[in-house]
Each structure stands twice: as C-alpha cells, then as structure tokens.
Design an enzyme around this catalytic site. Structure first.
Site, mmCIF file in Angstrom:
data_model
loop_
_atom_site.group_PDB
_atom_site.id
_atom_site.type_symbol
_atom_site.label_atom_id
_atom_site.label_comp_id
_atom_site.label_asym_id
_atom_site.label_seq_id
_atom_site.Cartn_x
_atom_site.Cartn_y
_atom_site.Cartn_z
ATOM 1 C CE LYS A 198 -5.477 -20.171 57.612
ATOM 2 N NZ LYS A 198 -6.888 -19.886 57.350
ATOM 3 C CG ASP A 219 -11.634 -24.023 63.709
ATOM 4 O OD1 ASP A 219 -11.783 -23.843 62.482
ATOM 5 O OD2 ASP A 219 -11.593 -23.093 64.536
ATOM 6 C CG HIS A 273 -16.286 -20.977 62.308
ATOM 7 N ND1 HIS A 273 -16.062 -22.246 62.816
ATOM 8 C CD2 HIS A 273 -15.056 -20.515 61.952
ATOM 9 C CE1 HIS A 273 -14.763 -22.535 62.772
ATOM 10 N NE2 HIS A 273 -14.143 -21.500 62.239
#
Length: 331
Positions: A198, A219, A273
């Site tokens: 990505k 994630d 994050h």
C-alpha cells in the site's frame, strides 16, 4: 460515481479544509499532541542473535512497534521503489483513474481514496495505491501500474527482499515466544503468506492541525513493514500518549498487527497508530502487510495458553476476522 481525490484538492491550493476533513475536537492533532523526549526502539538486525531476540521480543511486547536497521535491503533499491511510486502519483489524473478501485465490491486493489457510506464519518487526507505482491499464484499483475515502465521490475525485486526480512522478523518473534523459528510463519500460511503493498500519498494540507492522514487504528495483518519518505508524520500510542516516530534514513518501521497479538495471546501488542499530514510537504509511505490467506484459522497458540494465561481471543478464520473488523463488529 466520481471520487474526489485528495491530490486533486491539494492542487487547487485550498486556504481552508472542506468540512468533511475536519476531525472532531478530541481527535485533532492540535489537541492531541505527542509527548516529547520519548524515542521508539531502534534495533539492528546484524547484532548477536540472542540480543536480537531479546530486543525484538521486548519491543513487540511493550510497544508493538520498532524500527530496524542493517536489514540488508540496499539503499539503491529503496530509492528506486520510492521513485516509481512518486512517478505513478505524478501521472495525469485520467491515467491514474484507469486503475481506480471500487471498495464497495470488497476489492481494494488499485488506486483509491477512502470512501465512507456514513456521511458523518470524516475523510482521511490520503490517496493510495494497493495491490497484492505475493504469492505469485494470487497476484493480478493487471492491477499493477504499467507506467512508470519499471514499476513491476522494481516492486518484484523489493518483494523478494521484504519477504526475506519478514521471514527473519517472524523467526525472531517465534523464538521470543519460546517456539521453533518457523512456527509463526507456519501458522500464517507458510509459503502462502500474502504480502500486500500500500503506497500512501499525503499531499500538502492547508490546515494539518485539523486533519489526519490516517485515523488511529491497528493493522489487521500479522506484521506490517513500512518505509517512509523523509517527511515525518507517523505516531504510535504508548502509555496513553502519542509518540512521534522520527525519520531514520534507510530504516524500516515494523508494526505488530492483530493476528500476531491473537497468536501470542496478547504477549505481542498490535500497535495503535495514526498518520499526520504536513502543510508544506508531501508525505509518502510504502507499507507491506503480511497476512494469512483468508481461509487460515487463527487463534491463540496452545503453547502460550495455560491456567494462568487463558485464551484472550476467539479462534476464527482470517476472512471472518476481516469481515468483522471492516464492519466494526465485535470480535
């Protein structure tokens, strides 16, 4: 439906952010500043093995994040990877739109901008390009940019290198759980483990103190390995504070993802994050997500579960996990 691209908006030299990008007061960077003087773990892969295992295990357990150096990927290859990504985003808009994805179909491969069905949800200040890199049997090269012409060659070379680094990190993390080196990779599909690229592109933003490039999240992958450009913006959450990750030339940023947290029964932390944006400079990052095939069943490993440490997570297929996370359902 025509999608409003962030890069196009930025080229219009806006003085103020459109309302859909302005975060709620409690999410704005101006109100949630990072603490100063705290540095994330930086770990050399070339140090003695026992020391490496100790440092990686500690970082994965306490932070869910670390920076690796001496990883063996050449500076030249990283520069070439960044160049072909920058060249794609510099193409005329019509040429980029030929690769536009349609997340409503469940496929995120291609050129995209976060779209939301909920009009109350805020939009992130980022365009991206997303595609599968490995295993070869599942890769659709039609979804890789044809321009610049060297994109495929460079990305395939980087794929080989990042596979090697991913294997190394998973081996060390396995040892940190007291397991044989190959156990974690085996649980994630072994040679069928999927690597997804990505490329995130964050154009200059007129009011960066009000916006986010990517909102706070963990994630869903097992592991994410990211290389940024030299414009900082990544922040990780630790001890109820945001910690800024400084740019370090040729270093790789490693995020522990949800699947490793599940497999380790919570010993390794999936790091929360977010990404900030910059008023003057374009920020970019190249993230590679290492994930199991959709049919893989993931749950706490029997060897890390006992009476004092019962299972903290349910066991399910990665497909079910993804579905529930995308739709914001309880896991």
């Amino acid at each position: 439906m025509e999608v409003e691209r962030i890069q196009t908006l930025a080229l219009n030299q806006l003085k103020e952010l459109p309302p859909q990008f302005i975060r709620p007061v409690n999410e704005r960077p101006e109100n949630t500043k990072a603490v100063e003087g705290v540095n994330v773990p930086i770990i050399s892969l070339s140090q003695p093995h026992n020391q490496l295992v100790k440092q990686v295990t500690e970082a994965a357990s306490k932070w869910g994040f670390f920076v690796i150096t001496d990883h063996g990927i050449s500076t030249t290859l990283i520069q070439r990877l960044q160049e072909v990504g920058q060249q794609f985003f510099a193409l005329p808009q019509k040429e980029k739109e030929a690769y536009a994805n349609d997340p409503s179909t469940g496929s995120f491969e291609g050129y995209g901008t976060k779209m939301t069905k909920n009009l109350e949800e805020k939009v992130e200040w980022v365009d991206y390009y997303f595609h599968l890199m490995t295993p070869p049997s599942k890769v659709n090269y039609d979804m890789w940019p044809k321009n610049p012409p060297s994109y495929r060659e460079v990305t395939q070379e980087y794929n080989g290198e990042i596979l090697r680094v991913t294997d190394k990190v998973l081996e060390v993390l396995s040892e940190g759980l007291g397991l044989e080196r190959k156990v974690l990779k085996s649980c994630l599909g072994d040679e069928e483990i999927e690597l997804e690229m990505k490329i995130n592109m964050y154009p200059p933003c007129p009011q960066p103190e009000l916006a986010l490039g990517v909102e706070p999240h963990t994630d869903m992958s097992a592991l994410t390995i990211l290389v940024p450009n030299n414009v900082p913006g990544l922040q990780v959450w630790k001890d109820n504070n945001w910690i800024s990750v400084n740019y370090l030339q040729n270093a790789l940023f490693v995020h522990i993802g949800d699947q490793l947290e599940v497999l380790s029964n919570g010993k390794y932390k999936s790091v929360l994050h977010r990404s900030l944006v910059n008023k003057e400079h374009k920020r970019m990052s190249w993230a590679v997500f290492a994930s199991p095939p959709l049919e893989t069943v993931v749950g706490p490993l029997p060897s890390v579960v006992n009476d004092r440490n019962p299972p903290k997570f349910s066991t399910k297929t990665y497909a079910e996990y993804r579905y529930r996370k995308f739709n914001k359902l309880p896991q």
